[in-house]
Design a protein around this motif. Structure first.
Motif, short mmCIF file in Angstrom:
data_model
loop_
_atom_site.label_atom_id
_atom_site.label_comp_id
_atom_site.label_asym_id
_atom_site.label_seq_id
_atom_site.Cartn_x
_atom_site.Cartn_y
_atom_site.Cartn_z
N ARG A 8 -71.31 11.33 21.68
CA ARG A 8 -71.92 12.56 22.19
C ARG A 8 -73.28 12.25 22.82
O ARG A 8 -73.61 12.75 23.88
CB ARG A 8 -72.05 13.57 21.05
N ASP A 34 -77.25 20.16 28.71
CA ASP A 34 -76.12 20.80 28.03
C ASP A 34 -75.09 21.30 29.03
O ASP A 34 -73.88 21.08 28.86
CB ASP A 34 -76.60 21.98 27.16
N VAL A 39 -71.42 21.15 27.07
CA VAL A 39 -71.52 21.36 25.63
C VAL A 39 -72.28 22.66 25.36
O VAL A 39 -72.96 23.17 26.26
CB VAL A 39 -72.21 20.16 24.93
N THR A 43 -77.26 21.82 22.18
CA THR A 43 -76.74 20.53 21.71
C THR A 43 -77.72 19.40 21.98
O THR A 43 -78.01 18.59 21.09
CB THR A 43 -75.38 20.23 22.38
N ASN A 46 -80.49 18.87 19.66
CA ASN A 46 -80.11 18.31 18.36
C ASN A 46 -80.06 16.78 18.40
O ASN A 46 -79.98 16.15 17.34
CB ASN A 46 -78.76 18.85 17.91
#
Length: 193
Positions: A8, A34, A39, A43, A46
């Motif tokens: 990811r 993102d 996504v 995201t 994070n």
């Protein structure tokens, strides 16, 4: 807390490369990354502590993706040790780097951004120095003609040729670029060692 899903993270950094190439450094936001990665919003935040972390990891990823495949290196290890082989190696380099258009444009954006961000400047300085030192070491080990100065001069000349190709592709035709690569090698590298 920063997450550790390596696939990811790579997808997000690859998306950041595309955003940088298309929108420039000002357009590089977590939300834009993102969206590019497809996504959910939030995201990227994070996975990266802050924007500097995203920029730094993007710079490292560009260099990772610009490295030649082992098959290319293996083929050149068995080739003749002459100026013609050197010319072919430089043509492949210009082609490979130029083919990663988004990465090269992102790297230009990152270099500009590095003038204002010490951590990014340190990372890019380390990456470029390692790349240049690696090129000199590879050259010296390969037995190709020429010296470290020729490698450095070709690095500088061909980098600008690539920038020209990516930013103003109609200034020089593909044939003209090819001839310039050959002329640079011919002028900077002696015919035999």
């Amino acid at each position: 807390m920063v997450r550790r899903n390596d696939e990811r993270r790579a997808a997000l950094v690859d998306a950041a490369i595309e955003v940088l190439a298309r929108e420039g450094a000002r357009g590089l936001t977590f939300r834009a990354v993102d969206a590019e990665a497809g996504v959910p919003v939030g995201t990227a935040s994070n996975y990266f502590a802050n924007r500097d972390d995203l920029l730094t990891q993007t710079g490292a990823r560009v260099y990772e993706r610009l490295r030649p495949d082992e098959s290319v290196l293996a083929r050149h290890r068995t080739a003749a040790r002459d100026r013609e082989t050197y010319t072919e190696l430089m043509r492949e380099l210009v082609g490979r780097v130029g083919a990663f258009r988004a990465g090269c444009l992102a790297l230009l954006e990152l270099r500009l951004e590095a003038t204002r961000r010490p951590a990014l400047r340190a990372l890019l300085t380390e990456q470029v120095r390692a790349d240049l030192d690696g090129s000199v070491a590879y050259h010296e080990e390969s037995g190709l003609p020429g010296d470290a100065t020729a490698v450095r001069l070709l690095y500088l000349a061909l980098n600008w040729l690539i920038v020209e190709q990516l930013t103003l592709p109609d200034v020089l035709s593909e044939g003209e670029r090819d001839q310039l690569v050959a002329a640079a090698v011919e002028r900077l590298v002696p015919g035999v060692r």
